[in-house]
Design a protein around this motif. Structure first.
Motif, short mmCIF file in Angstrom:
data_model
loop_
_atom_site.label_atom_id
_atom_site.label_comp_id
_atom_site.label_asym_id
_atom_site.label_seq_id
_atom_site.Cartn_x
_atom_site.Cartn_y
_atom_site.Cartn_z
N LEU A 223 3.11 5.09 -4.40
CA LEU A 223 3.59 5.53 -5.39
C LEU A 223 5.25 4.82 -5.72
O LEU A 223 5.80 5.19 -6.03
CB LEU A 223 4.05 7.27 -4.84
CG LEU A 223 2.52 8.30 -4.57
CD1 LEU A 223 3.32 9.39 -4.15
CD2 LEU A 223 2.27 7.87 -6.71
N HIS A 224 5.51 3.93 -4.72
CA HIS A 224 6.79 3.46 -4.59
C HIS A 224 7.01 2.37 -6.18
O HIS A 224 7.82 1.41 -5.95
CB HIS A 224 7.23 2.78 -3.84
CG HIS A 224 7.62 4.23 -2.80
ND1 HIS A 224 8.62 5.21 -2.83
CD2 HIS A 224 6.87 4.58 -1.58
CE1 HIS A 224 8.79 5.91 -1.84
NE2 HIS A 224 7.68 5.17 -0.73
N ILE A 225 6.06 1.80 -6.46
CA ILE A 225 5.36 0.58 -7.13
C ILE A 225 5.77 0.79 -9.33
O ILE A 225 5.17 2.35 -9.71
CB ILE A 225 3.84 0.06 -7.24
CG1 ILE A 225 3.17 -0.66 -5.40
CG2 ILE A 225 3.42 -1.15 -8.20
CD1 ILE A 225 4.55 -1.41 -4.95
N GLU A 226 6.30 0.61 -9.40
CA GLU A 226 7.41 0.84 -10.76
C GLU A 226 6.03 -0.39 -11.61
O GLU A 226 5.44 -1.39 -11.26
CB GLU A 226 8.42 0.55 -10.89
CG GLU A 226 8.79 1.62 -10.32
CD GLU A 226 10.16 1.49 -10.39
OE1 GLU A 226 10.77 1.14 -11.60
OE2 GLU A 226 11.07 2.18 -9.59
N VAL B 253 -1.69 7.64 -14.07
CA VAL B 253 -2.97 6.89 -14.17
C VAL B 253 -2.27 5.03 -14.07
O VAL B 253 -1.72 5.32 -14.42
CB VAL B 253 -3.86 6.42 -14.47
CG1 VAL B 253 -5.04 5.83 -14.61
CG2 VAL B 253 -4.67 7.45 -15.05
N MET B 254 -2.32 4.43 -12.72
CA MET B 254 -1.99 3.09 -13.16
C MET B 254 -2.80 2.49 -12.96
O MET B 254 -3.79 2.05 -13.07
CB MET B 254 -1.12 3.33 -11.20
CG MET B 254 0.01 1.57 -11.20
SD MET B 254 -0.31 0.23 -9.74
CE MET B 254 1.59 2.41 -9.22
N GLU C 24 -1.57 3.49 9.25
CA GLU C 24 -1.99 4.14 8.48
C GLU C 24 -2.47 3.12 7.34
O GLU C 24 -1.79 1.37 7.38
CB GLU C 24 -1.18 5.48 7.33
CG GLU C 24 -0.64 5.24 7.01
CD GLU C 24 0.31 6.05 6.20
OE1 GLU C 24 0.01 7.33 6.22
OE2 GLU C 24 1.21 5.94 6.42
N VAL C 25 -2.97 3.03 7.20
CA VAL C 25 -3.52 2.02 5.58
C VAL C 25 -2.10 1.85 4.23
O VAL C 25 -2.21 2.82 3.96
CB VAL C 25 -4.68 2.25 4.85
CG1 VAL C 25 -4.22 0.96 3.74
CG2 VAL C 25 -6.25 2.09 5.45
N VAL C 26 -1.52 1.13 4.06
CA VAL C 26 0.00 0.97 3.21
C VAL C 26 -0.34 -0.36 2.68
O VAL C 26 -1.28 -1.25 2.51
CB VAL C 26 0.72 0.86 3.97
CG1 VAL C 26 0.74 1.94 4.82
CG2 VAL C 26 0.90 -0.54 4.48
N VAL C 27 0.22 -0.11 0.96
CA VAL C 27 0.71 -1.73 0.13
C VAL C 27 1.46 -1.51 0.15
O VAL C 27 2.69 -0.06 0.33
CB VAL C 27 0.25 -1.16 -1.19
CG1 VAL C 27 -1.69 -1.03 -1.33
CG2 VAL C 27 0.67 -0.44 -1.44
N LEU C 28 2.00 -2.80 -0.08
CA LEU C 28 4.13 -3.27 0.33
C LEU C 28 3.72 -4.25 -0.89
O LEU C 28 3.06 -4.87 -1.96
CB LEU C 28 3.88 -4.31 1.28
CG LEU C 28 3.83 -3.64 2.47
CD1 LEU C 28 4.19 -3.73 3.87
CD2 LEU C 28 4.47 -1.77 3.02
N TYR C 29 5.18 -3.87 -2.16
CA TYR C 29 5.66 -4.15 -2.95
C TYR C 29 5.87 -5.80 -2.16
O TYR C 29 6.23 -5.96 -1.94
CB TYR C 29 6.71 -3.91 -2.91
CG TYR C 29 8.49 -4.57 -4.19
CD1 TYR C 29 8.02 -4.53 -5.36
CD2 TYR C 29 8.52 -5.24 -3.42
CE1 TYR C 29 9.11 -5.42 -6.12
CE2 TYR C 29 9.93 -6.43 -4.66
CZ TYR C 29 9.75 -6.57 -5.43
OH TYR C 29 10.27 -7.01 -6.12
#
Length: 173
Positions: free
Chosen positions: A59-62, A153-154, A78-83
């Protein structure tokens, strides 16, 4: 038949040993995020379940920003994605958002809408040779985020063969 426990019976200790052993295995081999599927060519194919609105960090990705594939973070537990700056060989790049129509939660209809909408955006950015080696997937709201009013939706572009060399977005016209 239930056998009464005798003094010195070690069965409970064995259970604790087994439980502690399983916990230790869990820390040695932490749960991993989904990694997509592998196609006939060995390339990773990502779908609408690869990353969702509940994946930490998404939700932090633009629009236009790049990010990692989901992975388990021991620090976050937890499972994360990073900028990730796009020039650092990022795994994914958001190329836009579409707003899903209001209504009841319908995962099949939402998925169809997302794929159709993201396909239009993908085709408008990458056609012919510029699409060579690229693919896309949508990031959908979950039942929980939908209930909270999330309708975005991204749309994400990626290279099934591995990280991208810089931004995949074509230069502005």
């Amino acid at each position: 038949m239930t056998v009464p426990r005798q003094a010195g019976d070690r069965r409970p200790a064995r259970r604790w040993t087994l439980l502690l052993g399983l916990v230790a295995l869990g820390t040695l081999f932490p749960p991993q995020a989904p990694t997509g599927t592998t196609g006939a060519t060995g390339a990773t194919i990502k779908d609408e379940t690869f990353v969702t609105a509940r994946t930490s960090g998404i939700l932090h990705i633009e629009a236009g920003e790049c990010f990692t594939d989901p992975a388990y973070s021991g620090e976050a537990a937890e499972v994360v994605v990073l900028y990730t700056p796009c020039h650092e060989r990022a795994a994914n790049q958001s190329y836009g958002f579409v707003h899903a129509p209001e209504g009841e939660w319908d995962p099949a209809a939402l998925s169809a809408f997302a794929w159709r909408s993201c396909r239009r955006g993908f085709d408008s950015h990458w056609s012919g040779e510029s699409a060579s080696g690229l693919n896309f997937y949508p990031v959908l709201p979950t039942r929980e985020t939908w209930a909270d009013g999330d309708r975005d939706v991204m749309c994400v572009v990626y290279s099934p063969g591995g990280p991208m060399d810089g931004s995949a977005l074509p230069p502005a016209r």
